[in-house]
Design a protein around this motif. Structure first.
Motif, PDB file in Angstrom:
ATOM      1  N   THR A  84       0.830  -1.136  -0.065  1.00  0.00           N
ATOM      2  CA  THR A  84      -0.016  -0.143   0.105  1.00  0.00           C
ATOM      3  C   THR A  84       0.882   1.236  -0.135  1.00  0.00           C
ATOM      4  O   THR A  84       1.864   1.327   0.566  1.00  0.00           O
ATOM      5  N   SER A 115      -2.282   5.446   3.582  1.00  0.00           N
ATOM      6  CA  SER A 115      -1.737   4.158   3.433  1.00  0.00           C
ATOM      7  C   SER A 115      -1.881   3.204   4.527  1.00  0.00           C
ATOM      8  O   SER A 115      -1.882   1.883   4.396  1.00  0.00           O
ATOM      9  N   ALA A 118      -5.189   2.089   4.388  1.00  0.00           N
ATOM     10  CA  ALA A 118      -5.403   1.016   3.499  1.00  0.00           C
ATOM     11  C   ALA A 118      -4.988  -0.250   3.922  1.00  0.00           C
ATOM     12  O   ALA A 118      -5.673  -1.306   3.520  1.00  0.00           O
TER      13      ALA A 118
END
Length: 337
Positions: A84, A115, A118
């Motif tokens: 990610t 990030s 995610a």
């Protein structure tokens, strides 16, 4: 400015300030540092390679250290990365390593918060089995892991465990040296359960667990000694297939000679402990770093208590420690399925 949870790295001293006295002082301090080569414990790696390969969501992977760790663990057969972060940065780092990552999932996200989110959501949605810190600050990473919408909260306290292997053999496990600053009794009880569970998974049928203090006597003016005694009594009554003792000071945790001198030879843990439950992050951090820097230990770190194992890698970790952490996560993930 350094954020909470990061290591402090001092700038190199200017040459004009380096005196012979300073050099002598530095040399004297360095005599305490181990010159052993840090090695990932072979048995830990073998056990991980025998387990199903976990999918590891790497939060903001686009930097040299997380990409090297992912490449090494992937080549060792103990990780399938889920990247990610910024695609351009991730692909650039892969190119530097001459590593073709086209077969692996890459979730585009911009910056640390996105990030981290995610990666955490990938784990919560079942697209990954392990959450790993990449190139982002620890507080941002842990905030993402604890986001209620991510689905990683499992109703238990999070505790960090270091599994430290010595180059010549032998293992010492420490909790909690990285996450809980001043853990209360309930948190230390959870840490004890998780340490015993982990050691059972690693093949230790009856681990010996010590509760750390500065003394082997219960002294009211030393609160950790009182708490260690209470924890040992609780653990003996509540946790099967393990031995417990506390309070114990470090000499009595590690040294059979100290045990004989102080006449504690009937204690099932003293002088032969497999694990240490510490009273606070300061003592835990000092014990862990002493084992690493003074004894040459390889520290595999893992956070337990969430829906998936969490890896808190550090910029100071050598490659062997990163490999060992990935191996530990693979073993825990296999047991959780």
């Amino acid at each position: 400015m350094k954020r909470h949870g990061e290591e402090i790295v001092h700038a190199q001293m200017p040459s004009t300030m380096r005196s012979n006295g300073n050099k002598r002082a530095m040399a004297k301090m360095n005599n305490f540092l181990s010159t052993n080569t840090v090695v990932c414990p072979p048995e830990l790696l073998r056990q991980a390679q025998a387990a199903p390969t976990p999918r590891v969501a790497i939060a903001r992977a686009g930097a040299a250290l997380p990409m090297e760790a992912a490449r090494d663990a992937t080549q060792a057969g103990i990780m399938e990365p889920v990247f990610t972060g910024e695609r351009a940065l991730i692909e650039a780092e892969a190119d530097k390593l001459d590593w073709d990552i086209s077969a692996f999932e890459l979730i585009e996200a911009e910056g640390e918060e996105e990030s981290g989110k995610a990666a955490a959501f990938a784990c919560g949605e079942g697209r990954a089995d392990v959450l790993m810190k990449g190139h982002l600050h620890t507080d941002v990473f842990m905030k993402s892991a604890l986001n209620r919408d991510a689905g990683l909260r499992a109703g238990k306290r999070l505790v960090h465990i270091f599994h430290i292997g010595h180059p010549s053999g032998g293992v010492l496990t420490i909790s909690d040296a990285a996450v809980n600053v001043s853990p209360n009794m309930e948190t230390r009880q959870d840490a004890t359960r998780e340490v015993v569970r982990l050691l059972h998974l690693l093949g230790n049928d009856r681990p010996k667990v010590a509760f750390l203090s500065a003394t082997e006597s219960v002294i009211p003016s030393v609160p950790s000694s009182v708490e260690a005694s209470e924890l040992a009594a609780w653990a003996k009554a509540e946790i099967a297939d393990a031995d417990f003792s506390g309070p114990l000071a470090m000499d009595l945790i590690l040294s059979p000679e100290a045990v004989a001198t102080k006449k504690l030879i009937d204690d099932p843990v003293a002088g032969q402990a497999d694990a240490i439950i510490v009273p606070d992050i300061v003592s835990g951090n000092a014990v862990f770093k002493s084992a690493v820097y003074m004894a040459g230990g390889c520290a595999a770190g893992i956070v337990m208590g969430a829906a998936v194992p969490i890896l808190l890698t550090s910029r100071a970790d050598p490659p062997a420690a990163r490999m060992a952490s990935a191996a530990l996560a693979a073993i825990v993930t296999a047991a959780n399925k």
